[in-house]
Write an enzyme that holds these catalytic residues in place. Structure first.
Site, short mmCIF file in Angstrom:
data_model
loop_
_atom_site.label_atom_id
_atom_site.label_comp_id
_atom_site.label_asym_id
_atom_site.label_seq_id
_atom_site.Cartn_x
_atom_site.Cartn_y
_atom_site.Cartn_z
N LYS A 89 0.84 -1.20 0.00
CA LYS A 89 0.00 0.00 0.00
C LYS A 89 0.88 1.26 0.00
O LYS A 89 0.61 2.23 -0.72
CB LYS A 89 -0.87 -0.04 1.26
CG LYS A 89 -2.15 0.73 1.19
CD LYS A 89 -3.03 0.32 2.36
CE LYS A 89 -3.96 1.41 2.78
NZ LYS A 89 -4.71 1.13 4.00
N PHE A 121 -14.40 15.06 10.95
CA PHE A 121 -15.80 15.07 10.53
C PHE A 121 -15.98 14.83 9.04
O PHE A 121 -17.07 15.03 8.50
CB PHE A 121 -16.46 16.40 10.92
CG PHE A 121 -16.44 16.66 12.41
CD1 PHE A 121 -17.29 15.97 13.26
CD2 PHE A 121 -15.54 17.57 12.96
CE1 PHE A 121 -17.25 16.19 14.63
CE2 PHE A 121 -15.50 17.80 14.33
CZ PHE A 121 -16.36 17.10 15.17
N ARG A 128 -16.67 13.33 5.40
CA ARG A 128 -17.61 12.31 4.92
C ARG A 128 -17.00 11.66 3.69
O ARG A 128 -16.60 12.37 2.76
CB ARG A 128 -18.95 12.96 4.52
CG ARG A 128 -19.68 13.61 5.67
CD ARG A 128 -20.68 14.62 5.17
NE ARG A 128 -20.01 15.73 4.47
CZ ARG A 128 -20.64 16.66 3.74
NH1 ARG A 128 -21.95 16.61 3.62
NH2 ARG A 128 -19.97 17.62 3.14
N LYS A 157 -17.71 14.06 18.68
CA LYS A 157 -17.72 13.18 17.51
C LYS A 157 -18.82 12.13 17.62
O LYS A 157 -19.57 11.89 16.67
CB LYS A 157 -16.34 12.52 17.37
CG LYS A 157 -16.23 11.54 16.23
CD LYS A 157 -16.42 12.19 14.88
CE LYS A 157 -16.56 11.14 13.80
NZ LYS A 157 -17.04 11.70 12.54
N ASN A 200 -22.24 11.62 15.16
CA ASN A 200 -22.60 10.40 14.43
C ASN A 200 -23.92 9.83 14.92
O ASN A 200 -24.74 9.37 14.12
CB ASN A 200 -21.48 9.36 14.53
CG ASN A 200 -20.36 9.68 13.55
OD1 ASN A 200 -20.46 10.63 12.78
ND2 ASN A 200 -19.30 8.92 13.59
N LEU A 210 -32.79 13.30 6.56
CA LEU A 210 -34.23 13.17 6.81
C LEU A 210 -34.88 12.64 5.55
O LEU A 210 -35.67 13.33 4.89
CB LEU A 210 -34.82 14.53 7.18
CG LEU A 210 -34.81 14.90 8.66
CD1 LEU A 210 -35.29 16.32 8.86
CD2 LEU A 210 -35.67 13.94 9.47
N GLY A 240 -34.66 5.20 3.33
CA GLY A 240 -33.94 4.31 2.43
C GLY A 240 -33.76 2.95 3.07
O GLY A 240 -34.45 2.61 4.05
N CYS A 275 -18.51 4.32 10.04
CA CYS A 275 -18.65 5.16 11.24
C CYS A 275 -19.97 4.97 11.97
O CYS A 275 -19.98 4.53 13.12
CB CYS A 275 -18.47 6.63 10.87
SG CYS A 275 -16.79 6.98 10.35
N ARG A 306 -17.89 -1.18 3.94
CA ARG A 306 -18.03 -1.62 5.33
C ARG A 306 -19.46 -1.42 5.83
O ARG A 306 -20.02 -0.35 5.67
CB ARG A 306 -17.03 -0.85 6.22
CG ARG A 306 -15.60 -1.32 5.98
CD ARG A 306 -14.61 -0.55 6.81
NE ARG A 306 -14.25 0.73 6.22
CZ ARG A 306 -13.30 1.53 6.69
NH1 ARG A 306 -12.61 1.18 7.75
NH2 ARG A 306 -13.03 2.67 6.09
#
Ligand code: NAD
Length: 450
Positions: free
Chosen positions: A35, A157, A159, A209, A213, A268, A271, A278, A345
């Site tokens: 890697k 934080f 995404r 944190k 979440n 909001l 799904g 996370c 994940r």
């Protein structure tokens, strides 16, 4: 400043190249030599929009490289940022990587003459930096926090899918500081960004944190609970319910004649459930931690419970159209837990695939970015990977949309009809218009509509 970032994952690598962009010099420390070589060849080991470009720029300007030599990297740096993974094992946070890193950082700092700042960026539970990281570093370095080295907790934080944008233009920087000198020195990294910097104690930063979440996971499960209720009532579509709720001026105020759509509105919406590296692990870790403290976190427990069932609703919807799944050709559109990432994940795709296989269906999957099944609970020989979207749809009796990739949003009723016979579409992200689908003769099922 010279920075050592430990961890070459989503957070470590993105943090590293963004710090280069802010004018610092970064060494990223990993443990997998393959890697590391790939990174040094300017090839990101995972997909994140824009990362290849920024990585190449950072490396060619000689402001960044990756290595496995932690000791040397710390020696050449003023600040060490720990960004290793903090998975959960049996619902509890696994601190082994953090403890190992604290020990190695401590060993590297032994005999180090200069004042050095150690920053925990990994998501860890309150008191971890103070009661786990600090004492280990003190033990192995022989130094004292606040004197030989400083210590901060700086939650991340970003995404996935938007990680570079988030890291390059953060909305806030939270710095949990052991003492004022630690916080002040670390804050210099971000001095030109112009965003608010909030200084707190170490544990407050850790809690911020988790609260973030848990908050977003709660919005999703709330949305999914209302969706499930709507499915019990004839004539209500959750999509229209959310339209009505979102128009509430307390949620989307109009300023200077323009309606503002705050980011939380994206959560909001109903799904087939949240996934990723996370929300699932952090909500579980928070519950276990809370229970250890003697407080039963009823709301967060429900959030997790609702989310666990949500993917399986997809199969229930499918079974309204095909009662017996044995030997039926079913295609799952999307493996990534959300669009613009290759991270699978805790993806909702996996519980869905497991049930489909258990019921004897022939499962084909299609994802624009994920080409391997990285999931121990599923034997990869039992499913097929589609070569492209045509291959995904051809011969399928039904498709289940799990990830709202743009490639899938573009599929029209005509395309479904071209490749499928009497198509059934189960829309787990509500990306299609139910009426237009039905008008064109598609058997449409969606989360939150009967
Ligand atoms: P990741 O799994 O992508 O990367 C983790 C990195 O840590 C890998 O490079 C791995 O090799 C390294 N690592 C683990 N154990 C190690 C050890 N003992 N020695 C050396 N290296 C080790 O994880 P990530 O998504 O980058 O997350 C890292 C941390 O940041 C976690 O605590 C996570 O909760 C938090 N976080 C993640 C996100 C996100 O969106 N991915 C966002 C905010 C915070």
């Amino acid at each position: 400043m010279n920075i050592c970032v430990i961890g070459t994952g989503y957070v470590g690598l993105v943090t590293g190249v963004s710090l280069v962009n802010f004018g610092h010099k970064v060494i990223c420390v990993g443990r997998d030599e393959d890697k590391i070589e790939r990174i040094n060849r300017c090839e990101p080991p995972f997909y994140e929009p824009g990362l290849d470009h920024l990585l190449t720029k950072s490396i060619t300007r000689k402001q960044f490289f990756a290595t496995s030599n932690l000791r040397e990297s710390i020696k050449q740096s003023d600040i060490t940022i720990i960004a290793v993974g903090t998975p959960t094992i049996k619902g509890e946070i696994d601190l082994i990587p953090i403890k190992e890193m604290s020990q190695q950082v401590g060993q590297a700092l032994r005999g180090h003459k200069q004042y050095h700042i150690v920053v925990v960026k990994s998501t860890v539970l309150p008191k971890t930096t103070e009661n786990v990281v600090k004492p280990i570093i003190e033990e192995y370095s022989g130094g004292k926090a606040g004197i030989q080295f400083g210590i901060c907790m700086n939650p991340e934080f970003l995404r996935e899918g938007n990680a570079l944008e988030d890291a390059l233009h953060p909305d806030r920087i939270v710095i949990g500081q052991y003492d004022i000198k630690s916080g002040k020195t670390y804050a210099k990294l971000y001095k030109d960004l112009g965003c608010p910097i909030l200084f707190t104690g170490l544990s407050t930063a850790e809690m911020i944190k988790y609260s973030a979440n848990a908050f977003f996971a709660t919005l999703i499960s709330y949305s999914n609970e209302i969706a499930r209720l709507c499915e019990e009532i004839d004539g209500i579509d959750i999509v229209n319910v959310w339209k009505g709720l979102h128009l509430d001026a307390r949620l989307t105020p109009t300023i200077n004649g323009r309606r503002i759509i705050p980011g939380f509105i994206n959560y909001l919406f109903s799904g087939c459930g949240y996934g990723g590296s996370c929300f699932p692990k952090d909500t579980k870790a928070l519950v276990a931690y809370s229970q250890k403290l003697g407080y039963e976190p009823l709301l967060i427990k429900s959030v997790i419970k609702i989310n666990k069932k949500q993917p399986l609703l997809m199969v229930l919807h499918l079974k309204r159209r095909i009662r017996v799944l044995k030997n039926k050709n079913i295609t799952v559109l999307g493996l990534a837990f959300k669009p613009e990432t290759d991270d699978t994940r805790e993806s909702p795709a996996f519980p869905i695939i497991r049930v489909l296989l258990k019921e004897g269906a022939n499962v084909k999957v299609c994802d624009p970015r994920v080409k391997n099944l990285n999931e121990k609970s599923i034997n990869s020989n039992t499913i097929k990977f589609a070569k492209n979207i045509e291959d995904a749809l051809s011969g399928a009796q039904a498709v289940l949309v799990v990830t709202a990739w743009d490639e899938f949003k573009k599929l029209t009723p005509k395309i479904f009809k071209k490749y499928m016979n009497n198509p059934i579409v189960v829309d787990g992200r509500r990306i299609y218009n139910k009426e237009s689908m039905e008008q064109e003769g598609i058997q449409y099922e969606g989360i939150g509509v009967r």
